[in-house]
Design a protein around this motif. Structure first.
Motif, PDB file in Angstrom:
ATOM      1  N   ASP A 297       0.977  -1.153  -0.032  1.00 55.76           N
ATOM      2  CA  ASP A 297       0.000  -0.031  -0.046  1.00 55.76           C
ATOM      3  C   ASP A 297       0.800   1.197   0.164  1.00 55.76           C
ATOM      4  O   ASP A 297       0.432   2.122   0.544  1.00 55.76           O
ATOM      5  CB  ASP A 297      -1.029  -0.158   1.195  1.00 55.76           C
ATOM      6  CG  ASP A 297      -2.044   0.857   1.148  1.00 55.76           C
ATOM      7  OD1 ASP A 297      -2.615   1.232  -0.038  1.00 55.76           O
ATOM      8  OD2 ASP A 297      -2.745   1.404   1.908  1.00 55.76           O
ATOM      9  N   CYS A 298       2.002   1.454  -0.790  1.00 53.44           N
ATOM     10  CA  CYS A 298       2.759   2.347  -0.903  1.00 53.44           C
ATOM     11  C   CYS A 298       2.124   3.160  -2.127  1.00 53.44           C
ATOM     12  O   CYS A 298       2.142   2.502  -3.152  1.00 53.44           O
ATOM     13  CB  CYS A 298       4.337   1.942  -1.009  1.00 53.44           C
ATOM     14  SG  CYS A 298       5.052   1.316   0.015  1.00 53.44           S
ATOM     15  N   SER A 299       2.303   4.504  -1.963  1.00 54.25           N
ATOM     16  CA  SER A 299       2.099   5.314  -3.440  1.00 54.25           C
ATOM     17  C   SER A 299       3.143   5.019  -4.091  1.00 54.25           C
ATOM     18  O   SER A 299       4.508   5.151  -3.732  1.00 54.25           O
ATOM     19  CB  SER A 299       1.836   6.712  -2.940  1.00 54.25           C
ATOM     20  OG  SER A 299       1.641   7.396  -4.081  1.00 54.25           O
ATOM     21  N   VAL A 300       3.323   4.927  -5.549  1.00 53.06           N
ATOM     22  CA  VAL A 300       4.275   4.756  -6.581  1.00 53.06           C
ATOM     23  C   VAL A 300       4.106   5.895  -7.414  1.00 53.06           C
ATOM     24  O   VAL A 300       4.609   5.644  -8.768  1.00 53.06           O
ATOM     25  CB  VAL A 300       4.286   3.451  -7.074  1.00 53.06           C
ATOM     26  CG1 VAL A 300       4.826   2.362  -5.885  1.00 53.06           C
ATOM     27  CG2 VAL A 300       3.219   2.849  -7.798  1.00 53.06           C
ATOM     28  N   ARG A 301       3.190   6.767  -7.354  1.00 54.35           N
ATOM     29  CA  ARG A 301       3.056   7.734  -8.494  1.00 54.35           C
ATOM     30  C   ARG A 301       4.514   8.439  -8.777  1.00 54.35           C
ATOM     31  O   ARG A 301       5.262   8.516  -7.777  1.00 54.35           O
ATOM     32  CB  ARG A 301       2.180   8.784  -7.902  1.00 54.35           C
ATOM     33  CG  ARG A 301       2.441   9.814  -6.781  1.00 54.35           C
ATOM     34  CD  ARG A 301       1.321  10.610  -6.527  1.00 54.35           C
ATOM     35  NE  ARG A 301       1.800  11.728  -5.511  1.00 54.35           N
ATOM     36  CZ  ARG A 301       1.895  11.714  -4.148  1.00 54.35           C
ATOM     37  NH1 ARG A 301       1.780  10.383  -3.633  1.00 54.35           N
ATOM     38  NH2 ARG A 301       2.280  12.368  -3.625  1.00 54.35           N
ATOM     39  N   PRO A 302       4.542   8.775  -9.963  1.00 55.23           N
ATOM     40  CA  PRO A 302       5.792   9.535 -10.513  1.00 55.23           C
ATOM     41  C   PRO A 302       6.088  10.832  -9.944  1.00 55.23           C
ATOM     42  O   PRO A 302       5.027  11.391  -9.770  1.00 55.23           O
ATOM     43  CB  PRO A 302       5.795   9.257 -11.955  1.00 55.23           C
ATOM     44  CG  PRO A 302       4.462   9.244 -12.286  1.00 55.23           C
ATOM     45  CD  PRO A 302       3.817   8.429 -11.104  1.00 55.23           C
ATOM     46  N   ALA A 303       7.247  11.098  -9.890  1.00 51.82           N
ATOM     47  CA  ALA A 303       7.341  12.481  -9.271  1.00 51.82           C
ATOM     48  C   ALA A 303       7.609  13.535 -10.482  1.00 51.82           C
ATOM     49  O   ALA A 303       7.023  14.785 -10.447  1.00 51.82           O
ATOM     50  CB  ALA A 303       9.019  12.519  -8.843  1.00 51.82           C
ATOM     51  N   VAL A 304       7.866  13.057 -11.672  1.00 57.18           N
ATOM     52  CA  VAL A 304       8.140  13.977 -12.707  1.00 57.18           C
ATOM     53  C   VAL A 304       6.778  14.671 -12.959  1.00 57.18           C
ATOM     54  O   VAL A 304       6.879  15.883 -13.334  1.00 57.18           O
ATOM     55  CB  VAL A 304       8.590  13.207 -14.033  1.00 57.18           C
ATOM     56  CG1 VAL A 304       8.351  14.165 -15.313  1.00 57.18           C
ATOM     57  CG2 VAL A 304       9.979  13.016 -13.786  1.00 57.18           C
ATOM     58  N   ALA A 305       5.440  13.878 -13.116  1.00 50.33           N
ATOM     59  CA  ALA A 305       4.148  14.531 -13.463  1.00 50.33           C
ATOM     60  C   ALA A 305       4.068  15.972 -12.389  1.00 50.33           C
ATOM     61  O   ALA A 305       3.372  16.841 -12.906  1.00 50.33           O
ATOM     62  CB  ALA A 305       3.065  13.566 -13.334  1.00 50.33           C
ATOM     63  N   GLN A 306       4.272  15.723 -11.175  1.00 49.29           N
ATOM     64  CA  GLN A 306       4.109  16.851 -10.173  1.00 49.29           C
ATOM     65  C   GLN A 306       5.213  18.019 -10.443  1.00 49.29           C
ATOM     66  O   GLN A 306       4.698  18.973 -10.449  1.00 49.29           O
ATOM     67  CB  GLN A 306       4.316  16.414  -8.828  1.00 49.29           C
ATOM     68  CG  GLN A 306       3.342  15.435  -8.331  1.00 49.29           C
ATOM     69  CD  GLN A 306       3.093  15.215  -6.761  1.00 49.29           C
ATOM     70  OE1 GLN A 306       4.158  16.036  -6.112  1.00 49.29           O
ATOM     71  NE2 GLN A 306       2.253  14.600  -6.496  1.00 49.29           N
ATOM     72  N   ASP A 307       6.341  17.603 -10.864  1.00 54.99           N
ATOM     73  CA  ASP A 307       7.424  18.615 -11.302  1.00 54.99           C
ATOM     74  C   ASP A 307       6.834  19.431 -12.250  1.00 54.99           C
ATOM     75  O   ASP A 307       6.801  20.532 -12.493  1.00 54.99           O
ATOM     76  CB  ASP A 307       8.532  18.038 -11.482  1.00 54.99           C
ATOM     77  CG  ASP A 307       9.292  17.715 -10.280  1.00 54.99           C
ATOM     78  OD1 ASP A 307      10.399  16.980 -10.387  1.00 54.99           O
ATOM     79  OD2 ASP A 307       8.964  18.049  -9.367  1.00 54.99           O
ATOM     80  N   ASP A 308       6.137  18.782 -13.262  1.00 53.79           N
ATOM     81  CA  ASP A 308       5.649  19.396 -14.514  1.00 53.79           C
ATOM     82  C   ASP A 308       4.547  20.268 -14.211  1.00 53.79           C
ATOM     83  O   ASP A 308       4.192  21.390 -14.854  1.00 53.79           O
ATOM     84  CB  ASP A 308       5.288  18.577 -15.608  1.00 53.79           C
ATOM     85  CG  ASP A 308       6.543  17.712 -16.255  1.00 53.79           C
ATOM     86  OD1 ASP A 308       7.749  18.018 -16.075  1.00 53.79           O
ATOM     87  OD2 ASP A 308       6.584  16.537 -16.800  1.00 53.79           O
ATOM     88  N   GLN A 309       3.869  19.814 -13.519  1.00 58.96           N
ATOM     89  CA  GLN A 309       2.649  20.663 -12.881  1.00 58.96           C
ATOM     90  C   GLN A 309       2.876  21.888 -12.274  1.00 58.96           C
ATOM     91  O   GLN A 309       2.253  23.017 -12.468  1.00 58.96           O
ATOM     92  CB  GLN A 309       1.668  20.021 -12.330  1.00 58.96           C
ATOM     93  CG  GLN A 309       0.883  18.703 -13.044  1.00 58.96           C
ATOM     94  CD  GLN A 309      -0.005  17.748 -12.074  1.00 58.96           C
ATOM     95  OE1 GLN A 309      -0.143  18.048 -10.961  1.00 58.96           O
ATOM     96  NE2 GLN A 309      -0.317  16.620 -12.699  1.00 58.96           N
ATOM     97  N   ALA A 310       3.961  21.766 -11.550  1.00 60.05           N
ATOM     98  CA  ALA A 310       4.541  22.993 -10.817  1.00 60.05           C
ATOM     99  C   ALA A 310       5.313  23.804 -11.733  1.00 60.05           C
ATOM    100  O   ALA A 310       5.528  25.278 -11.155  1.00 60.05           O
ATOM    101  CB  ALA A 310       5.169  22.419  -9.571  1.00 60.05           C
ATOM    102  N   ALA A 311       5.588  23.392 -12.785  1.00 64.93           N
ATOM    103  CA  ALA A 311       6.510  24.334 -13.650  1.00 64.93           C
ATOM    104  C   ALA A 311       5.736  25.477 -14.194  1.00 64.93           C
ATOM    105  O   ALA A 311       4.715  25.429 -14.389  1.00 64.93           O
ATOM    106  CB  ALA A 311       7.331  23.590 -14.713  1.00 64.93           C
TER     107      ALA A 311
END
Length: 200
Positions: free
Chosen positions: A186-200
């Motif tokens: 039950d760990c989240s494995v969502r990628p980090a890049v998508a969040q970085d891109d949204q924050a850019a």
């Protein structure tokens, strides 16, 4: 002959920051002296660039970082010795060590086995820091990252293992690790890049 007196700065205590979320970097400073290192290295180099971006973003939001690193059997050395040796390497291993070197505000622990929790002060540190969430990155995904994440879950932490910030020797081993972390633990494995891109 009497021992040399300690400089005043040598034993200055440093208060631990309170940080609800902590970034745990597992074995990212790594000489990769093992048979399959050549298979792991390109995946680790790609993940290292994303880890660097994620670390900067989390730092801006106030999250502390802890490096949990193998001592690689060098029982007389300190983390600084391992870091310097890895940074001096001329190939991708040195590139990773230079890119992901800890800053002065980051914490560092050495671990004797795979999990960052095994025979280390990590659990004590996280308790003092009032950490509830862990973001775990590094390598290998199916060994030290996996065992650190499962120990964290057993201790009650909310765990995010960004799948694009971990690496294994083969894509198949990486895929199995990601699936096991998400489905069994039950760990989240969502990628980090998508969040970085949204924050850019």
């Amino acid at each position: 002959m009497p021992p040399s007196p300690l400089r005043p700065s040598t034993l200055q205590s440093t208060p631990l920051p309170e940080s609800e979320q902590v970034l745990l970097l597992v074995d990212v400073i790594n000489p990769m002296n093992f048979p399959a290192a050549a298979d792991l290295l390109p995946h680790a180099q790609a993940a290292a660039r994303r880890i660097d971006r994620l670390k900067r973003r989390l730092a801006r939001s106030g999250s502390a970082a802890i490096y949990a690193n193998d001592n690689y059997g060098t029982w007389h050395s300190q983390f600084g010795d391992i870091l310097a040796a890895c940074q001096a390497l001329s190939d991708g291993r040195g590139e990773i060590a230079r890119l992901l070197a800890p800053g002065p505000e980051d914490l560092v622990i050495l671990k004797p086995q795979h999990s960052a929790f095994h025979s280390t002060p990590l659990q004590h540190l996280l308790g003092k820091m009032k950490a509830r969430k862990l973001v775990i990155v590094g390598w290998a995904a199916d060994m030290c990252v996996m065992l650190s994440a499962t120990d964290a879950r057993m201790l009650g932490h909310e765990v995010w293992v960004p799948q694009d910030c971990i690496a294994s020797e083969t894509p198949e081993r990486w895929e199995r690790a990601v699936r096991q972390l998400e489905e069994a633990f039950d760990c989240s494995v969502r990628p980090a890049v998508a969040q970085d891109d949204q924050a850019a």
